[in-house]
Write a protein that holds these residues in place. Structure first.
Motif, PDB file in Angstrom:
ATOM      1  N   LEU A 200      -3.937  25.998  33.749  1.00 28.79           N
ATOM      2  CA  LEU A 200      -3.176  25.863  32.509  1.00 28.79           C
ATOM      3  C   LEU A 200      -2.624  27.197  31.991  1.00 28.79           C
ATOM      4  O   LEU A 200      -1.448  27.260  31.592  1.00 28.79           O
ATOM      5  CB  LEU A 200      -4.023  25.179  31.435  1.00 28.79           C
ATOM      6  CG  LEU A 200      -4.313  23.681  31.655  1.00 28.79           C
ATOM      7  CD1 LEU A 200      -5.119  23.110  30.496  1.00 28.79           C
ATOM      8  CD2 LEU A 200      -3.021  22.907  31.827  1.00 28.79           C
ATOM      9  N   PRO A 201      -3.415  28.282  31.971  1.00 24.03           N
ATOM     10  CA  PRO A 201      -2.819  29.557  31.542  1.00 24.03           C
ATOM     11  C   PRO A 201      -1.671  29.993  32.434  1.00 24.03           C
ATOM     12  O   PRO A 201      -0.636  30.463  31.938  1.00 24.03           O
ATOM     13  CB  PRO A 201      -3.998  30.538  31.620  1.00 24.03           C
ATOM     14  CG  PRO A 201      -5.207  29.702  31.550  1.00 24.03           C
ATOM     15  CD  PRO A 201      -4.863  28.409  32.209  1.00 24.03           C
ATOM     16  N   ALA A 202      -1.837  29.867  33.760  1.00 20.39           N
ATOM     17  CA  ALA A 202      -0.769  30.276  34.671  1.00 20.39           C
ATOM     18  C   ALA A 202       0.468  29.405  34.495  1.00 20.39           C
ATOM     19  O   ALA A 202       1.600  29.907  34.496  1.00 20.39           O
ATOM     20  CB  ALA A 202      -1.265  30.215  36.116  1.00 20.39           C
ATOM     21  N   THR A 203       0.271  28.105  34.317  1.00 21.63           N
ATOM     22  CA  THR A 203       1.411  27.205  34.130  1.00 21.63           C
ATOM     23  C   THR A 203       2.172  27.525  32.856  1.00 21.63           C
ATOM     24  O   THR A 203       3.411  27.438  32.818  1.00 21.63           O
ATOM     25  CB  THR A 203       0.929  25.744  34.101  1.00 21.63           C
ATOM     26  OG1 THR A 203       0.175  25.464  35.284  1.00 21.63           O
ATOM     27  CG2 THR A 203       2.100  24.785  34.019  1.00 21.63           C
ATOM     28  N   THR A 204       1.454  27.910  31.813  1.00 25.60           N
ATOM     29  CA  THR A 204       2.107  28.293  30.556  1.00 25.60           C
ATOM     30  C   THR A 204       3.028  29.489  30.745  1.00 25.60           C
ATOM     31  O   THR A 204       4.090  29.580  30.110  1.00 25.60           O
ATOM     32  CB  THR A 204       1.040  28.608  29.491  1.00 25.60           C
ATOM     33  OG1 THR A 204       0.162  27.491  29.346  1.00 25.60           O
ATOM     34  CG2 THR A 204       1.681  28.915  28.153  1.00 25.60           C
ATOM     35  N   VAL A 205       2.631  30.409  31.608  1.00 25.37           N
ATOM     36  CA  VAL A 205       3.466  31.582  31.886  1.00 25.37           C
ATOM     37  C   VAL A 205       4.582  31.232  32.873  1.00 25.37           C
ATOM     38  O   VAL A 205       5.706  31.743  32.764  1.00 25.37           O
ATOM     39  CB  VAL A 205       2.595  32.722  32.456  1.00 25.37           C
ATOM     40  CG1 VAL A 205       3.453  33.919  32.841  1.00 25.37           C
ATOM     41  CG2 VAL A 205       1.535  33.142  31.447  1.00 25.37           C
ATOM     42  N   ILE A 206       4.290  30.346  33.817  1.00 23.74           N
ATOM     43  CA  ILE A 206       5.246  30.026  34.886  1.00 23.74           C
ATOM     44  C   ILE A 206       6.464  29.287  34.360  1.00 23.74           C
ATOM     45  O   ILE A 206       7.600  29.582  34.748  1.00 23.74           O
ATOM     46  CB  ILE A 206       4.539  29.203  35.985  1.00 23.74           C
ATOM     47  CG1 ILE A 206       3.566  30.085  36.769  1.00 23.74           C
ATOM     48  CG2 ILE A 206       5.563  28.579  36.943  1.00 23.74           C
ATOM     49  CD1 ILE A 206       2.646  29.305  37.677  1.00 23.74           C
ATOM     50  N   ILE A 207       6.269  28.307  33.477  1.00 22.96           N
ATOM     51  CA  ILE A 207       7.371  27.429  33.051  1.00 22.96           C
ATOM     52  C   ILE A 207       8.557  28.208  32.481  1.00 22.96           C
ATOM     53  O   ILE A 207       9.687  28.063  32.970  1.00 22.96           O
ATOM     54  CB  ILE A 207       6.856  26.375  32.059  1.00 22.96           C
ATOM     55  CG1 ILE A 207       5.956  25.370  32.787  1.00 22.96           C
ATOM     56  CG2 ILE A 207       8.021  25.650  31.389  1.00 22.96           C
ATOM     57  CD1 ILE A 207       5.294  24.352  31.881  1.00 22.96           C
ATOM     58  N   PRO A 208       8.385  29.062  31.461  1.00 23.80           N
ATOM     59  CA  PRO A 208       9.568  29.777  30.944  1.00 23.80           C
ATOM     60  C   PRO A 208      10.140  30.762  31.954  1.00 23.80           C
ATOM     61  O   PRO A 208      11.363  30.964  32.003  1.00 23.80           O
ATOM     62  CB  PRO A 208       9.038  30.498  29.699  1.00 23.80           C
ATOM     63  CG  PRO A 208       7.571  30.575  29.888  1.00 23.80           C
ATOM     64  CD  PRO A 208       7.187  29.367  30.667  1.00 23.80           C
ATOM     65  N   GLY A 209       9.273  31.388  32.765  1.00 22.87           N
ATOM     66  CA  GLY A 209       9.767  32.327  33.769  1.00 22.87           C
ATOM     67  C   GLY A 209      10.626  31.656  34.823  1.00 22.87           C
ATOM     68  O   GLY A 209      11.682  32.173  35.204  1.00 22.87           O
ATOM     69  N   VAL A 210      10.200  30.482  35.293  1.00 20.30           N
ATOM     70  CA  VAL A 210      10.973  29.744  36.296  1.00 20.30           C
ATOM     71  C   VAL A 210      12.315  29.306  35.714  1.00 20.30           C
ATOM     72  O   VAL A 210      13.361  29.441  36.361  1.00 20.30           O
ATOM     73  CB  VAL A 210      10.174  28.517  36.794  1.00 20.30           C
ATOM     74  CG1 VAL A 210      11.076  27.581  37.587  1.00 20.30           C
ATOM     75  CG2 VAL A 210       9.009  28.972  37.656  1.00 20.30           C
ATOM     76  N   MET A 211      12.301  28.806  34.501  1.00 20.77           N
ATOM     77  CA  MET A 211      13.539  28.323  33.900  1.00 20.77           C
ATOM     78  C   MET A 211      14.542  29.450  33.689  1.00 20.77           C
ATOM     79  O   MET A 211      15.752  29.256  33.851  1.00 20.77           O
ATOM     80  CB  MET A 211      13.237  27.635  32.566  1.00 20.77           C
ATOM     81  CG  MET A 211      12.461  26.339  32.718  1.00 20.77           C
ATOM     82  SD  MET A 211      13.324  25.151  33.802  1.00 20.77           S
ATOM     83  CE  MET A 211      12.165  23.812  33.856  1.00 20.77           C
ATOM     84  N   TYR A 212      14.058  30.627  33.329  1.00 22.04           N
ATOM     85  CA  TYR A 212      14.964  31.761  33.123  1.00 22.04           C
ATOM     86  C   TYR A 212      15.516  32.284  34.445  1.00 22.04           C
ATOM     87  O   TYR A 212      16.731  32.454  34.612  1.00 22.04           O
ATOM     88  CB  TYR A 212      14.215  32.876  32.385  1.00 22.04           C
ATOM     89  CG  TYR A 212      15.014  34.155  32.277  1.00 22.04           C
ATOM     90  CD1 TYR A 212      16.083  34.258  31.399  1.00 22.04           C
ATOM     91  CD2 TYR A 212      14.685  35.258  33.061  1.00 22.04           C
ATOM     92  CE1 TYR A 212      16.820  35.430  31.304  1.00 22.04           C
ATOM     93  CE2 TYR A 212      15.420  36.433  32.978  1.00 22.04           C
ATOM     94  CZ  TYR A 212      16.485  36.513  32.086  1.00 22.04           C
ATOM     95  OH  TYR A 212      17.210  37.678  32.012  1.00 22.04           O
ATOM     96  N   LEU A 213      14.639  32.537  35.403  1.00 24.36           N
ATOM     97  CA  LEU A 213      15.090  33.084  36.686  1.00 24.36           C
ATOM     98  C   LEU A 213      15.939  32.085  37.466  1.00 24.36           C
ATOM     99  O   LEU A 213      16.902  32.472  38.137  1.00 24.36           O
ATOM    100  CB  LEU A 213      13.880  33.505  37.529  1.00 24.36           C
ATOM    101  CG  LEU A 213      13.250  34.853  37.194  1.00 24.36           C
ATOM    102  CD1 LEU A 213      12.038  35.097  38.069  1.00 24.36           C
ATOM    103  CD2 LEU A 213      14.247  35.984  37.349  1.00 24.36           C
ATOM    104  N   ALA A 214      15.575  30.810  37.399  1.00 22.95           N
ATOM    105  CA  ALA A 214      16.342  29.804  38.140  1.00 22.95           C
ATOM    106  C   ALA A 214      17.781  29.718  37.637  1.00 22.95           C
ATOM    107  O   ALA A 214      18.704  29.467  38.424  1.00 22.95           O
ATOM    108  CB  ALA A 214      15.655  28.442  38.028  1.00 22.95           C
ATOM    109  N   ARG A 215      17.998  29.922  36.349  1.00 23.90           N
ATOM    110  CA  ARG A 215      19.368  29.937  35.820  1.00 23.90           C
ATOM    111  C   ARG A 215      20.164  31.083  36.434  1.00 23.90           C
ATOM    112  O   ARG A 215      21.346  30.928  36.769  1.00 23.90           O
ATOM    113  CB  ARG A 215      19.342  30.064  34.295  1.00 23.90           C
ATOM    114  CG  ARG A 215      18.902  28.810  33.574  1.00 23.90           C
ATOM    115  CD  ARG A 215      18.736  29.077  32.097  1.00 23.90           C
ATOM    116  NE  ARG A 215      20.020  29.328  31.451  1.00 23.90           N
ATOM    117  CZ  ARG A 215      20.738  28.392  30.821  1.00 23.90           C
ATOM    118  NH1 ARG A 215      20.276  27.145  30.757  1.00 23.90           N
ATOM    119  NH2 ARG A 215      21.878  28.685  30.257  1.00 23.90           N
ATOM    120  N   LEU A 216      19.521  32.241  36.579  1.00 24.12           N
ATOM    121  CA  LEU A 216      20.196  33.388  37.194  1.00 24.12           C
ATOM    122  C   LEU A 216      20.495  33.113  38.665  1.00 24.12           C
ATOM    123  O   LEU A 216      21.571  33.464  39.170  1.00 24.12           O
ATOM    124  CB  LEU A 216      19.338  34.644  37.052  1.00 24.12           C
ATOM    125  CG  LEU A 216      19.026  35.104  35.624  1.00 24.12           C
ATOM    126  CD1 LEU A 216      18.186  36.368  35.649  1.00 24.12           C
ATOM    127  CD2 LEU A 216      20.306  35.329  34.836  1.00 24.12           C
TER     128      LEU A 216
END
Length: 334
Positions: A200-216
């Motif tokens: 759960l802690p890792a997923t909380t960090v992963i979700i916004p990071g994936v969404m930001y980088l994937a847009r780039l």
């Protein structure tokens, strides 16, 4: 041209290439010194008296004055700062005021746990961002692409503690009670021994990071796919897979690397909120506990470590961005 002249030219060339890096390193050292001073002053500005919090309200004035002398709190602030900074430069981080343990030992445990959490998050985040961004680019303006863009806007707008709370509600309560809501890891044990506490802690960090980088990644792939050499490859009859993985992705990923370094920096800074939310025993949790107990040496050490890690990742991102800019200038001249 003589051999000495060639050697001098080579030396000058090496120095010219290293000069920007040396300048950034010097700037970084001065920045960290300024940050260390701000950290020291901010820690001293916290409400409450350290001696009172250690000895309790029943302590006499004589006992309080004696403890302040022992802790060096009777010295001028500038002298206290120099003593603290000198100790750090020697590897002496001081002693915790709340439990008497060396700060270096507490810091090593927290840094290991935080580095594990950040490392797991980045290890999942980077390849997943690439995959999601490529899929969104391949289905540009379609349902999948629009769904991704909508989800990414929501994910990047929502604070981490809200994302974490939603994940707890979904996976650690009556909805799906499959993961622990609190990431309990006994002191000294490796976080890898408790993988469910990392999810759960890792997923909380992963979700916004994936969404930001994937847009780039999406934008970079779309731009590359519109270039002339990709269109030439399509006219030659090359398969879509070969065009994407052999020609498009290598050129699309290059500008994403500096952004990934910045995301890593934000990840390091963001673990404070995530660790506190899940009671994960890392630097963030130690910092919150130290502020509560007004444990000045632990506060200063943890904030300085976070600031140093943030600076290092920003330096890497800046170096990679300048390298890509220089490579682009060379290509345009050619």
């Amino acid at each position: 041209m003589t051999v000495d002249s060639q050697n001098d030219s080579a030396t000058i060339g090496v120095f010219a290439r290293l000069q920007p890096l040396l300048a950034r390193l010097l700037q970084g050292v001065l920045t960290l010194l300024a940050v260390s001073l701000l950290i020291f002053l901010a820690a001293r500005a916290l409400p409450g008296d350290v001696a009172n919090m250690i000895l309790g309200q029943s302590a006499t004035q004589e006992q309080l004055d004696q403890l302040r002398v022992q802790l060096g709190l009777d010295q001028p602030l500038w002298w206290q700062y120099l003593i603290w900074l000198g100790g750090i430069l020697r590897g002496d981080w001081g002693t915790s005021l709340s439990n008497g343990q060396p700060v270096a030992d507490l810091l090593a445990l927290g840094v290991r746990n935080s580095a594990t959490l950040s490392g797991v998050a980045l290890a999942v985040m980077l390849p997943l961002s690439l995959l999601v961004g490529v899929v969104a680019a391949q289905f540009r303006d379609g349902f999948v692409d629009k769904l991704f863009l909508g989800m990414s806007m929501v994910a990047n707008a929502v604070p981490d503690f809200v994302t974490g709370t939603v994940l707890v509600a979904l996976f650690a309560t009556t909805v799906l009670h499959v993961l622990p809501a609190v990431s309990f890891i006994p002191p000294g044990d490796s976080p890898f021994s408790y993988p469910d506490a990392l999810v759960l802690p890792a997923t909380t960090v992963i979700i916004p990071g994936v969404m930001y980088l994937a847009r780039l990644v999406r934008v970079a792939v779309i731009d590359v796919m519109a270039t002339e050499y990709i269109q030439t490859a399509e006219l030659k009859g090359l398969s879509s897979g070969r065009i994407l993985f052999r020609h498009a992705l290598p050129n699309a990923v290059a500008p994403i690397i500096p952004a990934a370094s910045l995301v890593a920096a934000f990840t390091v800074g963001g673990v404070v909120v995530v660790e506190y939310l899940f009671a994960y025993p890392g630097v963030g949790s130690a910092l919150v506990d130290a502020v509560t107990n007004r444990d000045l040496p632990v506060i200063q050490a943890n904030i300085l470590v976070i600031a140093s890690a943030y600076f290092i990742f920003n330096l890497i991102a800046d170096s990679l961005a300048q390298r890509d800019e220089a490579a682009g200038q060379r290509q345009s001249k050619a």
